[in-house]
Design a protein around this motif. Structure first.
Motif, PDB file in Angstrom:
ATOM      1  N   VAL A 118     -51.000  15.713  20.888  1.00 10.79           N
ATOM      2  CA  VAL A 118     -50.843  14.584  19.969  1.00 10.79           C
ATOM      3  C   VAL A 118     -52.006  13.640  18.985  1.00 10.79           C
ATOM      4  O   VAL A 118     -52.696  13.261  20.129  1.00 10.79           O
ATOM      5  N   PHE A 119     -52.544  14.249  17.941  1.00  8.97           N
ATOM      6  CA  PHE A 119     -53.713  14.005  17.417  1.00  8.97           C
ATOM      7  C   PHE A 119     -53.727  13.276  16.140  1.00  8.97           C
ATOM      8  O   PHE A 119     -53.293  13.584  14.834  1.00  8.97           O
ATOM      9  N   ALA A 120     -53.496  11.632  16.230  1.00  7.88           N
ATOM     10  CA  ALA A 120     -53.149  10.868  15.762  1.00  7.88           C
ATOM     11  C   ALA A 120     -54.374  10.361  14.967  1.00  7.88           C
ATOM     12  O   ALA A 120     -54.149   9.681  14.955  1.00  7.88           O
TER      13      ALA A 120
ATOM     14  N   ASP B 113     -63.919  19.764  14.490  1.00  6.85           N
ATOM     15  CA  ASP B 113     -62.433  19.391  14.590  1.00  6.85           C
ATOM     16  C   ASP B 113     -61.683  19.834  16.061  1.00  6.85           C
ATOM     17  O   ASP B 113     -61.293  21.163  16.014  1.00  6.85           O
ATOM     18  N   ILE B 114     -61.411  18.980  16.678  1.00  7.67           N
ATOM     19  CA  ILE B 114     -60.714  19.060  17.571  1.00  7.67           C
ATOM     20  C   ILE B 114     -59.465  19.484  17.540  1.00  7.67           C
ATOM     21  O   ILE B 114     -59.618  19.867  19.021  1.00  7.67           O
ATOM     22  N   ALA B 115     -58.619  19.050  16.619  1.00 13.29           N
ATOM     23  CA  ALA B 115     -57.468  19.960  16.856  1.00 13.29           C
ATOM     24  C   ALA B 115     -57.509  21.203  16.246  1.00 13.29           C
ATOM     25  O   ALA B 115     -56.932  21.501  17.578  1.00 13.29           O
TER      26      ALA B 115
ATOM     27  N   PHE C 104     -51.741  15.338  12.400  1.00  7.99           N
ATOM     28  CA  PHE C 104     -50.888  14.600  11.565  1.00  7.99           C
ATOM     29  C   PHE C 104     -51.426  14.736   9.913  1.00  7.99           C
ATOM     30  O   PHE C 104     -52.498  15.314  10.418  1.00  7.99           O
ATOM     31  N   ALA C 105     -51.301  14.154   9.114  1.00  7.60           N
ATOM     32  CA  ALA C 105     -51.708  14.588   7.791  1.00  7.60           C
ATOM     33  C   ALA C 105     -51.157  13.653   6.599  1.00  7.60           C
ATOM     34  O   ALA C 105     -50.204  12.975   6.780  1.00  7.60           O
ATOM     35  N   LEU C 106     -52.129  13.105   6.137  1.00  9.20           N
ATOM     36  CA  LEU C 106     -51.941  12.041   5.611  1.00  9.20           C
ATOM     37  C   LEU C 106     -53.072  12.167   4.264  1.00  9.20           C
ATOM     38  O   LEU C 106     -54.338  13.231   4.259  1.00  9.20           O
TER      39      LEU C 106
ATOM     40  N   GLY D  87     -50.601  23.763   5.559  1.00  8.26           N
ATOM     41  CA  GLY D  87     -52.016  24.243   5.545  1.00  8.26           C
ATOM     42  C   GLY D  87     -52.650  24.061   7.261  1.00  8.26           C
ATOM     43  O   GLY D  87     -52.864  24.960   7.833  1.00  8.26           O
ATOM     44  N   LYS D  88     -52.774  22.936   7.130  1.00  5.86           N
ATOM     45  CA  LYS D  88     -53.642  22.489   8.286  1.00  5.86           C
ATOM     46  C   LYS D  88     -52.173  23.029   9.960  1.00  5.86           C
ATOM     47  O   LYS D  88     -52.525  23.595  10.550  1.00  5.86           O
ATOM     48  N   LEU D  89     -51.000  22.766   9.724  1.00  7.54           N
ATOM     49  CA  LEU D  89     -50.189  23.414  10.635  1.00  7.54           C
ATOM     50  C   LEU D  89     -50.684  24.569  10.915  1.00  7.54           C
ATOM     51  O   LEU D  89     -50.660  24.885  11.879  1.00  7.54           O
ATOM     52  N   ALA D  90     -50.502  25.544  10.078  1.00  9.87           N
ATOM     53  CA  ALA D  90     -51.149  27.509  10.726  1.00  9.87           C
ATOM     54  C   ALA D  90     -52.275  26.955  11.167  1.00  9.87           C
ATOM     55  O   ALA D  90     -52.568  27.656  11.755  1.00  9.87           O
ATOM     56  N   ARG D  91     -53.167  26.576  10.447  1.00  8.80           N
ATOM     57  CA  ARG D  91     -54.801  26.597  10.741  1.00  8.80           C
ATOM     58  C   ARG D  91     -55.478  26.018  12.086  1.00  8.80           C
ATOM     59  O   ARG D  91     -55.999  26.101  13.066  1.00  8.80           O
ATOM     60  N   LYS D  92     -54.566  24.619  12.028  1.00 10.11           N
ATOM     61  CA  LYS D  92     -54.538  24.015  13.686  1.00 10.11           C
ATOM     62  C   LYS D  92     -53.685  24.685  14.604  1.00 10.11           C
ATOM     63  O   LYS D  92     -53.682  23.691  15.490  1.00 10.11           O
ATOM     64  N   ASN D  93     -52.869  25.905  14.690  1.00 11.12           N
ATOM     65  CA  ASN D  93     -51.631  25.730  15.524  1.00 11.12           C
ATOM     66  C   ASN D  93     -51.043  25.082  15.876  1.00 11.12           C
ATOM     67  O   ASN D  93     -51.181  24.638  16.803  1.00 11.12           O
ATOM     68  N   PHE D  94     -50.811  24.040  14.528  1.00 10.04           N
ATOM     69  CA  PHE D  94     -49.881  22.711  15.284  1.00 10.04           C
ATOM     70  C   PHE D  94     -47.967  23.549  15.993  1.00 10.04           C
ATOM     71  O   PHE D  94     -47.970  24.312  14.799  1.00 10.04           O
ATOM     72  N   ASP D  95     -47.491  22.726  16.284  1.00 12.04           N
ATOM     73  CA  ASP D  95     -45.651  23.132  16.319  1.00 12.04           C
ATOM     74  C   ASP D  95     -44.951  22.391  15.484  1.00 12.04           C
ATOM     75  O   ASP D  95     -44.530  22.421  14.836  1.00 12.04           O
TER      76      ASP D  95
HETATM   77  N1  CTP Z   1     -58.726  16.646  13.356  1.00  9.27           N
HETATM   78  C1  CTP Z   1     -59.016  15.913  14.125  1.00  9.27           C
HETATM   79  N2  CTP Z   1     -60.554  16.910  13.872  1.00  9.27           N
HETATM   80  C2  CTP Z   1     -61.116  16.473  13.144  1.00  9.27           C
HETATM   81  C3  CTP Z   1     -60.170  16.188  11.598  1.00  9.27           C
HETATM   82  C4  CTP Z   1     -58.810  16.467  12.175  1.00  9.27           C
HETATM   83  O1  CTP Z   1     -58.793  16.486  15.329  1.00  9.27           O
HETATM   84  N3  CTP Z   1     -62.459  16.858  13.174  1.00  9.27           N
HETATM   85  C5  CTP Z   1     -56.662  16.109  13.262  1.00  9.27           C
HETATM   86  C6  CTP Z   1     -56.851  15.031  12.925  1.00  9.27           C
HETATM   87  O2  CTP Z   1     -56.397  14.133  14.188  1.00  9.27           O
HETATM   88  C7  CTP Z   1     -55.338  15.095  12.100  1.00  9.27           C
HETATM   89  C8  CTP Z   1     -55.161  16.551  12.032  1.00  9.27           C
HETATM   90  O3  CTP Z   1     -56.263  16.905  12.378  1.00  9.27           O
HETATM   91  O4  CTP Z   1     -54.047  15.720  13.230  1.00  9.27           O
HETATM   92  C9  CTP Z   1     -56.039  16.854  10.105  1.00  9.27           C
HETATM   93  O5  CTP Z   1     -56.564  15.893   9.801  1.00  9.27           O
HETATM   94  P1  CTP Z   1     -57.128  16.174   8.242  1.00  9.27           P
HETATM   95  O6  CTP Z   1     -57.835  14.936   8.206  1.00  9.27           O
HETATM   96  O7  CTP Z   1     -55.796  15.572   7.135  1.00  9.27           O
HETATM   97  O8  CTP Z   1     -57.601  17.408   8.031  1.00  9.27           O
HETATM   98  P2  CTP Z   1     -58.824  18.205   8.064  1.00  9.27           P
HETATM   99  O9  CTP Z   1     -59.125  19.556   8.365  1.00  9.27           O
HETATM  100  O10 CTP Z   1     -60.072  17.253   7.733  1.00  9.27           O
HETATM  101  O11 CTP Z   1     -58.695  17.640   5.760  1.00  9.27           O
HETATM  102  P3  CTP Z   1     -59.210  17.705   4.965  1.00  9.27           P
HETATM  103  O12 CTP Z   1     -59.408  18.306   4.318  1.00  9.27           O
HETATM  104  O13 CTP Z   1     -57.603  16.483   4.429  1.00  9.27           O
HETATM  105  O14 CTP Z   1     -60.048  15.926   5.329  1.00  9.27           O
END
Ligand code: CTP
Length: 217
Positions: A86-88, A120-122, A138-140, A151-159
């Motif tokens: 869980v990447f919160a 980008d950890i996720a 998570f996406a805010l 887009g983030k779901l696909a890019r970061k391979n989230f379920d």
């Molecule tokens: N996340 C992460 N490592 C990062 C940035 C984001 O693990 N360096 C994870 C967050 O914990 C979250 C998800 O990726 O679960 C989306 O984060 P967000 O900041 O919304 O995504 P970004 O790819 O940074 O997109 P944006 O351009 O909207 O900042």
């Protein structure tokens, strides 16, 4: 079941007394750690700097980190063993290119900072996710919420991705409440009403356990 959770902000140092950070309180990630522990799971909680105490549950092992690089190292070490990720955390996307060894002194009317991209950890862990592992992001978002979240779901391979929009009153940073919509890789969309972060965590855990159980039918 083993669960890896990242939570809170990261602080990226600028000099010995300053950092770049954000307003994340860590409450959502900590509430998820407690909710997963309640189900009997062993939780590795990797937390950026927060004012919250370590969760009391003996099932939650809290590791404190400051920077995105430290959070990545701790999360990567726990990821292999975890069934659910869980990447919160609200990870800083950039950090100062150089960390001054002495306090930066005031000079001139303008100061320009050069920033470089953080890991980008996720995204990085998404590349090594195994088929039986379940990843939650998570996406805010502030505009085109569902499109950006998908887009983030696909890019970061989230379920599954938890979307909260800053347009919803009471959702996001600094509040004890949250209003979320869960979007899944198979197209499912589940919207919840405004509720406490503790209740939101229980909803998310319920859906994750349901999806994992369905895989084993
Ligand atoms: N996340 C992460 N490592 C990062 C940035 C984001 O693990 N360096 C994870 C967050 O914990 C979250 C998800 O990726 O679960 C989306 O984060 P967000 O900041 O919304 O995504 P970004 O790819 O940074 O997109 P944006 O351009 O909207 O900042």
């Amino acid at each position: 079941m083993r669960v890896l959770i990242t939570a809170g902000p990261t602080y990226e140092p600028l000099d010995p007394v300053r950092f770049l950070g954000n307003h994340s309180t860590g409450k959502m990630g900590y509430a998820l750690a407690e909710a997963f522990a309640e189900t009997g799971a062993e939780v590795a909680l990797i937390s950026g700097p927060t004012s919250l105490p370590d969760p009391a549950s003996s099932r939650i092992l809290t590791t404190r980190v400051q920077t995105a690089a430290e959070m990545y190292a701790a999360a990567a070490a726990a990821a292999r063993l975890a069934d659910v990720w869980v990447f919160a955390a609200a990870v800083a996307d950039y950090r100062p290119a150089e960390v001054a060894t002495q306090k930066i002194k005031k000079s001139g009317e303008r100061l320009t900072l050069e920033l470089v991209k953080n890991v980008d950890i996720a995204f990085e862990l998404g590349k090594i996710k195994r088929a039986e592992q379940f990843s939650v992001g998570f996406a805010l978002e502030t505009e085109d919420e569902q499109a950006h979240a998908l887009g983030k779901l696909a890019r970061k391979n989230f379920d599954l991705i938890v979307l909260n929009s800053l347009r919803d009153a009471g959702a996001g940073f600094r509040y004890d409440t949250n209003q979320v919509t869960l979007l899944e890789a198979d197209g499912r969309v589940t919207a919840f009403g405004l509720k406490s972060k503790t209740s939101v965590a229980l909803d998310i855990v319920g859906v994750v356990l349901d999806r994992l159980a369905a895989r084993h039918v």
